[in-house]
Enzyme design. Structure first.
Site, mmCIF file in Angstrom:
data_model
loop_
_atom_site.group_PDB
_atom_site.id
_atom_site.type_symbol
_atom_site.label_atom_id
_atom_site.label_comp_id
_atom_site.label_asym_id
_atom_site.label_seq_id
_atom_site.Cartn_x
_atom_site.Cartn_y
_atom_site.Cartn_z
ATOM 1 N N ASN A 35 0.679 -1.223 -0.074
ATOM 2 C CA ASN A 35 0.081 -0.054 -0.107
ATOM 3 C C ASN A 35 0.764 1.414 -0.034
ATOM 4 O O ASN A 35 0.335 2.316 0.152
ATOM 5 C CB ASN A 35 -0.830 -0.178 1.219
ATOM 6 N N ILE A 82 3.094 7.180 -3.937
ATOM 7 C CA ILE A 82 3.525 8.511 -4.039
ATOM 8 C C ILE A 82 2.411 9.379 -4.803
ATOM 9 O O ILE A 82 1.871 8.827 -5.725
ATOM 10 C CB ILE A 82 4.779 8.467 -4.824
ATOM 11 N N GLY A 98 -6.652 8.559 2.609
ATOM 12 C CA GLY A 98 -7.435 7.560 2.215
ATOM 13 C C GLY A 98 -6.994 6.627 1.020
ATOM 14 O O GLY A 98 -5.825 6.351 1.369
ATOM 15 N N MET A 107 -6.591 5.379 -2.911
ATOM 16 C CA MET A 107 -5.966 5.927 -4.294
ATOM 17 C C MET A 107 -6.929 6.617 -4.999
ATOM 18 O O MET A 107 -6.681 7.269 -5.614
ATOM 19 C CB MET A 107 -5.102 4.881 -4.826
ATOM 20 N N HIS A 132 -4.221 6.014 11.082
ATOM 21 C CA HIS A 132 -3.269 6.192 10.158
ATOM 22 C C HIS A 132 -3.354 6.194 8.831
ATOM 23 O O HIS A 132 -2.755 6.256 7.900
ATOM 24 C CB HIS A 132 -1.860 5.047 10.379
#
Length: 393
Positions: free
Chosen positions: A155, A158, A299, A301, A322
């Site tokens: 997971n 960038i 959240g 992608m 997180h």
């Protein structure tokens, strides 16, 4: 949402910020953790809590004179970094695909590593302590150096994001790569062996622990801090490259000072003072949220992410979630979603659109808005972000 104590018979209470019912396995894992004799005060479960190994992901565990290596996990120091730039959305127009391709060329993802180390990586002071790490990783120094400044898989990601005022943000998620994994596995094995030799009865072998004052505890704590520092610097190294790419496309290579920088762990342990006592706090999928601490809660992608500031809630051990937290396992996600679903759920995001990332589809995660609503007593939102470019590990 204020916490709710779970109606469970355990030596210390379990306080939950999750608004959903925990499953049988999750309840069992929470009870196992809360039954350990050295757990302090209570166990705190964040809104994104879900199954982990040994301890729940999204749990905050304070301990006295002991620490559980598997509760920290194998991606030691995994966390987030973000910077707010002075650029605006209109400057990105027509450049998103080129930016994504440049990121993928400059920053290795998955199992890949850098061919050579750059000067910044070579000069990292942590290399001076490498010889003091666990003997089981001494052969990995060259690999660790080449993986510094690489993303990893799963997971990790960038992203180029926009906030509600159309400012451009750069954000990434990564940890301590293979070296952190190997260090964790070495120490977890040692903890399990000590438990076996002492004939200590545990509700789960993955809750094997080290006792403060022993050589094993000291060795783990030293390696843990080193790996956490590696992870933080790894994010800094990637962010520096990422920033240069954005500057090339949006400012002709001219450097610009970030308006805000955040770099936070969410898989780690630190020595802290809570309720007037010094304890070891393990945040397994949780961010430190002391008053005025900045943090990042991403959240999926295809969903929003949040830059937050902590409120210093004592009952959560000054922590928050997180991320959104997984709703289903990776295998289940692959079984339940198709490529068409991925295309629909990542509409408007410049990213890979193939079945290789189906396990990271937004539908496999909990709704981030609900997670945020559940922790309004833990954090305040500083900025709401939505990605326009996403590179997955």
């Amino acid at each position: 949402m204020p916490y709710k104590p779970l109606n469970l018979s355990t030596p210390v209470p379990i306080l939950s910020w999750a608004n959903h019912e925990l499953g049988h396995q999750e309840i069992k894992m929470a009870k196992n953790t809360a039954s350990l004799p050295f757990v302090f005060k209570h166990v705190a479960l964040m809104p994104d809590v879900h199954l982990g190994k040994g301890a729940l992901v999204g749990s905050v565990i304070a301990t006295k004179e002991a620490i559980i290596p598997a509760a920290v996990g194998v991606d030691i120091g995994c966390g987030m970094a973000a910077i707010k730039t002075a650029y605006t959305a209109d400057q990105l127009e027509g450049k998103l695909k080129k930016i994504r391709l440049d990121i993928e060329a400059a920053i290795p993802v998955g199992f890949n590593q850098n061919k050579d180390t750059d000067k910044t990586v070579d000069n990292w002071q942590g290399w001076q302590q490498f010889k003091d790490l666990h003997p089981g990783v001494q052969h990995l120094e060259s690999k660790a150096m080449k993986q510094m400044g690489s993303l990893g898989g799963g997971n990790h990601f960038i992203e180029v994001c926009l906030d509600t005022e159309n400012s451009v943000w750069l954000m990434l998620h990564s940890g301590s790569r293979n070296i952190g994994n190997m260090l964790a596995q070495c120490h977890i094995s040692t903890a399990k062996e000590l438990t076996r030799l002492a004939n200590t009865q545990l509700p789960d072998s993955d809750l094997a622990y080290f006792v403060q004052g022993t050589p094993e505890f000291a060795a783990y704590w030293r390696d843990l801090q080193w790996a956490q520092n590696y992870a933080r610097f790894n994010r800094e190294a990637m962010m520096a490259r990422f920033k240069r790419i954005i500057e090339k496309h949006l400012a002709g290579g001219k450097q610009a000072k970030p308006l805000l920088e955040v770099n936070c762990h969410h898989n780690y342990a630190e020595q802290e003072v809570h309720f007037g006592e010094e304890v070891y706090v393990t945040r397994k999928g949780a961010v430190r949220a002391r008053e005025q601490d900045y943090g990042i809660i991403p959240g999926s992608m295809g969903a929003k992410s949040f830059i937050i500031k902590g409120k210093g809630n004592a009952h959560s051990y000054c922590s928050c979630s997180h991320g959104a937290g997984r709703l289903m396992s990776r295998n289940k996600a692959k079984e339940n979603f198709s490529l068409d679903d991925l295309l629909e759920q990542t509409q408007g995001v410049e990213c890979r659109k193939d079945t290789g990332i189906l396990d990271e589809i937004p539908g496999a995660y909990k709704p981030i808005e609900q997670v945020m609503a559940n922790q309004s007593d833990l954090v305040e939102v500083v900025a709401t972000l939505k990605q326009v470019v996403c590179v997955k590990g």
